[in-house]
Scaffold this active site. Sequence first.
Site, short mmCIF file in Angstrom:
data_model
loop_
_atom_site.label_atom_id
_atom_site.label_comp_id
_atom_site.label_asym_id
_atom_site.label_seq_id
_atom_site.Cartn_x
_atom_site.Cartn_y
_atom_site.Cartn_z
N HIS A 13 4.87 -2.36 7.47
CA HIS A 13 4.83 -3.81 7.63
C HIS A 13 5.75 -4.25 8.76
CE1 HIS A 13 4.10 -2.88 3.32
NE2 HIS A 13 3.10 -3.71 3.50
N HIS B 278 -3.71 -2.88 6.95
CA HIS B 278 -3.50 -1.43 7.03
C HIS B 278 -4.83 -0.67 7.16
CE1 HIS B 278 0.56 -2.36 5.96
NE2 HIS B 278 0.23 -2.76 4.74
#
Length: 333
Positions: free
Chosen positions: A219, A56
């Site tokens: 995700h 991320h």
Amino acid sequence: MKKFINDPSTALQESLAGFAAAHADIVTLAPSGKFVRRKELKQGKVALISGGGSGHEPLHAGFVGHGMLDAACPGEVFTSPTPDQMVEAVQGVDTGAGCLFIVKNYEGDVMNFDMAAEMASEMAGARVLQVVTNDDMAVEDSTFTTGRRGVAGTLVVEKIVGAAAEAGMDLETLQELGKRVNANTRSFGVALTSCTVPAAGKPTFDIGEDEMEFGVGIHGEPGRRRGKLISADEIAEEICEGIVRELGAARSKPVLLLVNGFGATPLMELYLMHNSARKVLEKQGVNIARSLTGSFVTSLDMAGCSVTVTALEEDMLTLWDAQVHTAALRMGM
């Protein structure tokens, strides 16, 4: 799969080593490699610690520095860091005023940070409180969560609470502030492509050339629905009208508009989406007082973006404008 990579099993460690070397004036990588910490600690200041699965970037290590986090604990790709990482981070950055964990609402993260807080208290007598972010309005429950997911709004919490910690606010006040910021924040993401986890070597999900995923997670978790690709203005209208409804009475406050890329979306498109979102919000009578556009909470190589809106109370606006100096965010310099 084409990646700049040596070995999937060592990719995180090599990336962290490169990150620490590139930003050695701001951060230090712990000798164990378990966390990244602010190079110069401020004595008597509440320490802010966050973390989560890698992939991320720049969340969370990119937000370690003056005015934001004191430490970040990176797990393997899309995998929660372990409790011992957080305990070691507490021991490394607690200067006596206590620690505040900022945790995205994913079951693994919440469970491991809970365990770490208990362990840090028992082992070192540390005072640790938590703020859990759950700004994603796309779905109530998802693959990895009970309740809403914590996504790009986490950056807003880290920035505002980080400024307050830098100004000397105490632990309990910082926790209350973080909860208020989170409550005033809503996000929604859309994906145009999947992401590819290096260890898997193939896309996480299949999506047609003419399709998009509404409400995707960071995700690659499914969102509300799969639909045909539509224009940026139509995407912004669906997202922003929903966010305004969710904010309710808070929509009357000045807001921060954050347009966040998922890793493979060019800035040209992100600024175009900012313009589309701005038009919808202004049509709804929303006062956009502050803006931020870029890729800050990504999903590896996913093409797509999220829109985050935070209703800013007076103290939050002042704290948002406060100086910050990190690898990924620099303001007021």
